[in-house]
Scaffold this motif. Sequence first.
Motif, PDB file in Angstrom:
ATOM      1  N   ILE A  96       0.839  -1.199   0.000  1.00 56.62           N
ATOM      2  CA  ILE A  96       0.000   0.000   0.000  1.00 56.62           C
ATOM      3  C   ILE A  96       0.873   1.248   0.000  1.00 56.62           C
ATOM      4  O   ILE A  96       0.569   2.239  -0.672  1.00 56.62           O
ATOM      5  N   ALA A  97       1.980   1.211   0.742  1.00 59.28           N
ATOM      6  CA  ALA A  97       2.897   2.357   0.783  1.00 59.28           C
ATOM      7  C   ALA A  97       3.515   2.617  -0.588  1.00 59.28           C
ATOM      8  O   ALA A  97       3.675   3.774  -0.991  1.00 59.28           O
ATOM      9  N   VAL A  98       3.850   1.546  -1.317  1.00 54.01           N
ATOM     10  CA  VAL A  98       4.423   1.704  -2.658  1.00 54.01           C
ATOM     11  C   VAL A  98       3.408   2.357  -3.589  1.00 54.01           C
ATOM     12  O   VAL A  98       3.731   3.283  -4.341  1.00 54.01           O
ATOM     13  N   ILE A  99       2.155   1.885  -3.539  1.00 57.02           N
ATOM     14  CA  ILE A  99       1.111   2.457  -4.392  1.00 57.02           C
ATOM     15  C   ILE A  99       0.849   3.910  -4.014  1.00 57.02           C
ATOM     16  O   ILE A  99       0.732   4.788  -4.874  1.00 57.02           O
ATOM     17  N   ALA A 100       0.777   4.173  -2.697  1.00 56.21           N
ATOM     18  CA  ALA A 100       0.526   5.546  -2.232  1.00 56.21           C
ATOM     19  C   ALA A 100       1.660   6.479  -2.640  1.00 56.21           C
ATOM     20  O   ALA A 100       1.425   7.629  -3.019  1.00 56.21           O
ATOM     21  N   ALA A 101       2.894   5.991  -2.579  1.00 51.88           N
ATOM     22  CA  ALA A 101       4.048   6.812  -2.975  1.00 51.88           C
ATOM     23  C   ALA A 101       3.973   7.163  -4.454  1.00 51.88           C
ATOM     24  O   ALA A 101       4.344   8.273  -4.866  1.00 51.88           O
ATOM     25  N   THR A 102       3.487   6.228  -5.268  1.00 51.21           N
ATOM     26  CA  THR A 102       3.334   6.492  -6.699  1.00 51.21           C
ATOM     27  C   THR A 102       2.285   7.568  -6.937  1.00 51.21           C
ATOM     28  O   THR A 102       2.490   8.487  -7.740  1.00 51.21           O
ATOM     29  N   TYR A 103       1.158   7.465  -6.242  1.00 53.02           N
ATOM     30  CA  TYR A 103       0.114   8.485  -6.349  1.00 53.02           C
ATOM     31  C   TYR A 103       0.680   9.858  -5.968  1.00 53.02           C
ATOM     32  O   TYR A 103       0.441  10.853  -6.654  1.00 53.02           O
ATOM     33  N   PHE A 104       1.413   9.897  -4.869  1.00 53.24           N
ATOM     34  CA  PHE A 104       1.952  11.170  -4.396  1.00 53.24           C
ATOM     35  C   PHE A 104       2.933  11.760  -5.399  1.00 53.24           C
ATOM     36  O   PHE A 104       2.917  12.966  -5.664  1.00 53.24           O
ATOM     37  N   ALA A 105       3.799  10.914  -5.959  1.00 54.07           N
ATOM     38  CA  ALA A 105       4.806  11.401  -6.909  1.00 54.07           C
ATOM     39  C   ALA A 105       4.148  11.987  -8.148  1.00 54.07           C
ATOM     40  O   ALA A 105       4.538  13.059  -8.632  1.00 54.07           O
ATOM     41  N   VAL A 106       3.133  11.297  -8.663  1.00 51.14           N
ATOM     42  CA  VAL A 106       2.440  11.780  -9.860  1.00 51.14           C
ATOM     43  C   VAL A 106       1.672  13.057  -9.550  1.00 51.14           C
ATOM     44  O   VAL A 106       1.690  14.018 -10.325  1.00 51.14           O
ATOM     45  N   PHE A 107       1.002  13.067  -8.397  1.00 48.80           N
ATOM     46  CA  PHE A 107       0.256  14.265  -8.008  1.00 48.80           C
ATOM     47  C   PHE A 107       1.209  15.433  -7.820  1.00 48.80           C
ATOM     48  O   PHE A 107       0.920  16.571  -8.214  1.00 48.80           O
ATOM     49  N   ASN A 108       2.358  15.143  -7.233  1.00 47.15           N
ATOM     50  CA  ASN A 108       3.351  16.184  -6.982  1.00 47.15           C
ATOM     51  C   ASN A 108       3.815  16.829  -8.288  1.00 47.15           C
ATOM     52  O   ASN A 108       3.974  18.052  -8.377  1.00 47.15           O
ATOM     53  N   ARG A 109       4.006  15.995  -9.317  1.00 46.72           N
ATOM     54  CA  ARG A 109       4.497  16.503 -10.599  1.00 46.72           C
ATOM     55  C   ARG A 109       3.389  17.152 -11.418  1.00 46.72           C
ATOM     56  O   ARG A 109       3.583  18.218 -11.999  1.00 46.72           O
ATOM     57  N   SER A 110       2.218  16.521 -11.471  1.00 48.01           N
ATOM     58  CA  SER A 110       1.176  17.004 -12.367  1.00 48.01           C
ATOM     59  C   SER A 110       0.388  18.171 -11.802  1.00 48.01           C
ATOM     60  O   SER A 110      -0.096  19.013 -12.553  1.00 48.01           O
ATOM     61  N   VAL A 111       0.238  18.253 -10.484  1.00 46.52           N
ATOM     62  CA  VAL A 111      -0.556  19.320  -9.867  1.00 46.52           C
ATOM     63  C   VAL A 111       0.343  20.420  -9.313  1.00 46.52           C
ATOM     64  O   VAL A 111       0.268  21.577  -9.731  1.00 46.52           O
ATOM     65  N   TYR A 112       1.221  20.067  -8.387  1.00 43.76           N
ATOM     66  CA  TYR A 112       2.096  21.068  -7.794  1.00 43.76           C
ATOM     67  C   TYR A 112       3.108  21.601  -8.806  1.00 43.76           C
ATOM     68  O   TYR A 112       3.572  22.741  -8.694  1.00 43.76           O
TER      69      TYR A 112
END
Length: 226
Positions: free
Chosen positions: A66-82
């Motif tokens: 779950i941590a691996v999947i969550a980290a992927t979500y965060f990384a993509v969100f970090n790049r695409s939104v922030y």
Amino acid sequence: MNLPNLYGRILYSLPSESEEPRESLFDLIKEAISQALTPEYGEYEHLGLTVLSLEKIRIAVIAFFIAVIAATYFAVFNRSVYGRLITRLNAEGCFSPEAAKTLKELGLERNPSVRSSLRRGSTYRGLVRCVEKDAFDVEAERERRQLAEDGVAVKRKNYVFNFETDRFYVPEDKAFEAETRFQKKIPGWPIVLIVTVAGLAALAGAIFLLPDIIQFIDNFAGKMGF
């Protein structure tokens, strides 16, 4: 895990012309997920594992994936939104206080994610500067030192952003770092979907193999005389 029988029950629960009451499809799917994530342990003579210990191992495995999947979500969100703020600042050449621009001028005045990240200060730490906040911090520090000389303790003041008028920029020496950290090298959300599906499949496989892995370790411990 008697999954074939459970899957048969799921198929049987699908709507038909029969008036016979059937099990809830939602409940059966929940049961299928529960069974897929609950391994059937054997007897481990040498490791001294209790039921609680085995449950902790299972939870740790689930938490890892779950941590691996969550980290992927965060990384993509970090790049695409922030990353939109970084992209706009770089595109507008906002590399100094004199060239700084407001969120409205950058077309981001209604972006709640960017505004929230600027308030927290952690996402863009050291990369995005605010002209007004910098001036506020300098004055607050000057006031704190002056009062400290008089023996007066002053609680640190926090700056309150005004996103209508505050101007932002990326220091020129940080422009490359900012672009590198937030640039989109690959399509984001397709990767998230792939990682999610692969991660869940790997999790199911890891849970399925977990009893065998523990059994192997237990046998090894027995041979080594532990």
